[in-house]
Design an enzyme around this catalytic site. Structure first.
Site, PDB file in Angstrom:
ATOM      1  N   SER A  23     -29.177  17.840  91.843  1.00 53.24           N
ATOM      2  CA  SER A  23     -29.836  16.663  91.276  1.00 53.24           C
ATOM      3  C   SER A  23     -29.495  16.300  89.845  1.00 53.24           C
ATOM      4  CB  SER A  23     -31.347  16.804  91.399  1.00 53.24           C
ATOM      5  OG  SER A  23     -31.722  16.494  92.714  1.00 53.24           O
ATOM      6  N   SER A  69     -31.718  13.815  92.615  1.00 57.31           N
ATOM      7  CA  SER A  69     -32.961  13.141  92.321  1.00 57.31           C
ATOM      8  C   SER A  69     -33.112  12.681  90.876  1.00 57.31           C
ATOM      9  CB  SER A  69     -34.131  14.056  92.671  1.00 57.31           C
ATOM     10  OG  SER A  69     -34.091  15.223  91.866  1.00 57.31           O
ATOM     11  N   LYS A 122     -36.885  13.776  82.504  1.00 57.53           N
ATOM     12  CA  LYS A 122     -37.215  13.454  83.903  1.00 57.53           C
ATOM     13  C   LYS A 122     -38.737  13.521  84.068  1.00 57.53           C
ATOM     14  CE  LYS A 122     -35.776  15.019  88.571  1.00 57.53           C
ATOM     15  NZ  LYS A 122     -34.812  15.897  89.273  1.00 57.53           N
TER      16      LYS A 122
HETATM   17  N1  GLN Z   1     -30.517  16.272  97.264  1.00 55.08           N
HETATM   18  C1  GLN Z   1     -31.092  17.572  97.268  1.00 55.08           C
HETATM   19  C2  GLN Z   1     -32.420  17.560  97.973  1.00 55.08           C
HETATM   20  O1  GLN Z   1     -32.857  16.515  98.341  1.00 55.08           O
HETATM   21  C3  GLN Z   1     -31.172  18.115  95.866  1.00 55.08           C
HETATM   22  C4  GLN Z   1     -32.425  17.840  95.149  1.00 55.08           C
HETATM   23  C5  GLN Z   1     -32.501  18.458  93.783  1.00 55.08           C
HETATM   24  O2  GLN Z   1     -31.539  19.069  93.311  1.00 55.08           O
HETATM   25  N2  GLN Z   1     -33.668  18.342  93.169  1.00 55.08           N
HETATM   26  O3  GLN Z   1     -33.017  18.576  98.176  1.00 55.08           O
END
Ligand code: GLN
Length: 477
Positions: A174, A150, A75
């Site tokens: 994410s 994400s 990532k």
């Molecule tokens: N969707 C969640 C957020 O926007 C999780 C993000 C993540 O796990 N990095 O905070």
């Protein structure tokens, strides 16, 4: 080579059946052919050379690591010395990593090849991968739909066969949510299982790196490689790391499988529910015991997360000031303007929203009402899980109760997108491990994920159950 698993590819490279160089070329070619997915934002220019070094080792019969020749994508929030790391943000568009993250380094030490960087939501804030400086990453099964987020690029890359495995990060879901949307396997390990050294921080008390793979066994292997104590990260757990592959036994006799009353209430009546029930019945027929459990306050995990995560993000993002890190606005004439103009240009809308939310809940007068209350609630939810795990070994949740949504369809109201995290954030709040595996299909034959949660450090139990479902469960027609 097509759709090969990590374990198979490493065996083939070690035995000389496949050349690491050919594997890298195969994936680079796929990345080009499927560039419309926008999953991979950079292929590292030394990947072929690294593969040649592995092939030379094979030829000279030198000892080889557990990931010999495996092309792995990371990532874009993980440092790899000398390469760009941008967090999919304009702010860091030219940032070069000064050192290598521990998890990345451990892959390299086991002879894995870091193939490139994956797309993501800016600074890992989001659940669709639409909020990226590079533009949205598409779903591997339907390019009109989101990849999820994400870690959308990491999950899509595995599903579309652009690499053999990848790494994502999971603060509130994410790794698991995009894995579910793309039909691949993603683990959010116990908090502290993996080092966070060299991972750009979002919410430090919740962030964990997790492997994304094509099978459960591949996931177990990759986690065994990257996990474990790190002197550079005091939050990394000191407990010795298990060989997770050896914990996959091929049976689930007497496993106590919990289903949570409050979660059932949420999904009752949805198409997901009948599929979920079917899998529970199947597990029972295979020797597991089903146990109804109650997790007090679980429905409050989501609001708790959307206070704690922005609060920590606000503090972590303070370092992006247009001076040491990040792209500086050229018109700024004094220090105040450097901060102000650079941050105005540099951060996207969602990141700004999180910073404002975080500052609000941390501000004097509101600190006790929001932040401290959420911290107390977090402890309470963690204890509720502990009580539940005194009655069962694992708990089954949906990852999301629906398939990936159409790109652009959730952009009207940010809360709508936050609500998708309902089933994934509890594991982060409690710090426990949780795994998403594809188990059935929903609308338009798109993948649906099942989530397995367990008590701290019980990743092995999760992998054993997931592997059993993967190999024996037949999805509904
Ligand atoms: N969707 C969640 C957020 O926007 C999780 C993000 C993540 O796990 N990095 O905070």
């Amino acid at each position: 080579m097509k759709d090969t698993t990590l374990i198979q590819l490493v065996n083939d490279i070690k035995s000389g059946k496949t050349k690491a160089v050919d594997a890298v070329k195969y994936y680079i070619n796929n990345i080009k052919e499927k560039s419309y997915l926008n999953a991979v934002v950079e292929v590292f220019d030394d990947a072929i050379q690294k593969a040649e070094e592995i092939d030379k080792k094979v030829k000279n019969k030198e000892p080889l690591g557990r990931l010999a020749g495996a092309p792995i994508i990371i990532k874009d929030n993980m440092l790899y010395k000398g390469k760009k790391c941008t967090c999919a943000s304009y702010f860091l568009k030219d940032f070069i990593s000064p050192y290598t993250a521990t998890v990345v380094d451990r892959i390299i030490k086991e002879d894995g090849i870091i193939l490139g960087r994956a797309n993501m939501d800016e600074f890992a804030m989001g659940g669709s991968n639409e909020k990226s400086y590079y533009g949205p990453c598409k779903n591997a099964h339907d390019s009109t739909r989101v990849a999820g987020g994400s870690s959308g690029g990491s999950a899509c890359a595995v599903a579309a066969d652009l690499c053999v495995a990848s790494l994502g990060t999971d603060t509130g879901g994410s790794v698991r949510q995009p894995s579910s949307y793309n039909g691949v396997f993603g683990m959010k390990p116990t908090y502290g299982k993996n080092s966070r050294y060299g991972i750009v921080a979002f919410a430090s008390s919740l962030d964990q790196v997790g492997p994304i793979t094509k099978t459960t066994m591949d996931n177990a292997l990759l986690l065994s490689v990257i996990a474990g104590a790190d002197e550079h990260d005091d939050t990394s757990l000191r407990a010795p790391v298990d060989n997770y592959l050896s914990q996959i036994k091929g049976n689930i006799n007497n496993l106590k499988v919990g289903y949570c009353k409050q979660i059932i209430e949420k999904i009752k009546g949805t198409p997901y529910f009948s599929k979920y029930k079917k899998v529970l019945d199947f597990l029972k027929s295979q020797g597991a015991h089903l146990v109804e459990i109650s997790i007090e306050n679980i429905e409050l995990a989501l609001p708790c997360y959307y206070i704690l995560a922005p609060a920590e993000a606000t503090s972590n993002l303070g370092r992006f000031d247009g001076i040491k890190y990040s792209t500086r606005n050229k018109d700024a004439k004094n220090i105040g303007q450097i901060y102000n103009f650079s941050r105005t240009d540099g951060f996207g809308k969602e990141v700004k929203r999180r910073i404002m939310l975080g500052n609000f809940v941390l501000s004097s007068g509101y600190f006790d009402a929001y932040y401290n209350k959420a911290k107390a609630l977090q402890q309470n939810i963690r204890e509720s899980f502990k009580t539940a795990f005194s009655k069962c070994d694992v708990i089954l949740f949906p990852t999301t109760s629906d398939v990936a949504f159409i790109i652009g369809s959730m952009n009207k109201n940010p809360i709508e997108m936050y609500l998708i995290d309902l089933f994934t954030v509890p594991a982060n709040i409690a710090g426990i491990p949780a795994f998403s595996l594809p188990f059935d299909k929903g609308e338009n034959n798109l993948p649906l994920g099942l989530q397995i949660l367990a008590n701290d450090n019980n990743e092995g139990i999760i992998y054993n159950l997931a592997d059993f479902i993967e190999k024996n469960y037949k999805e509904s027609k």
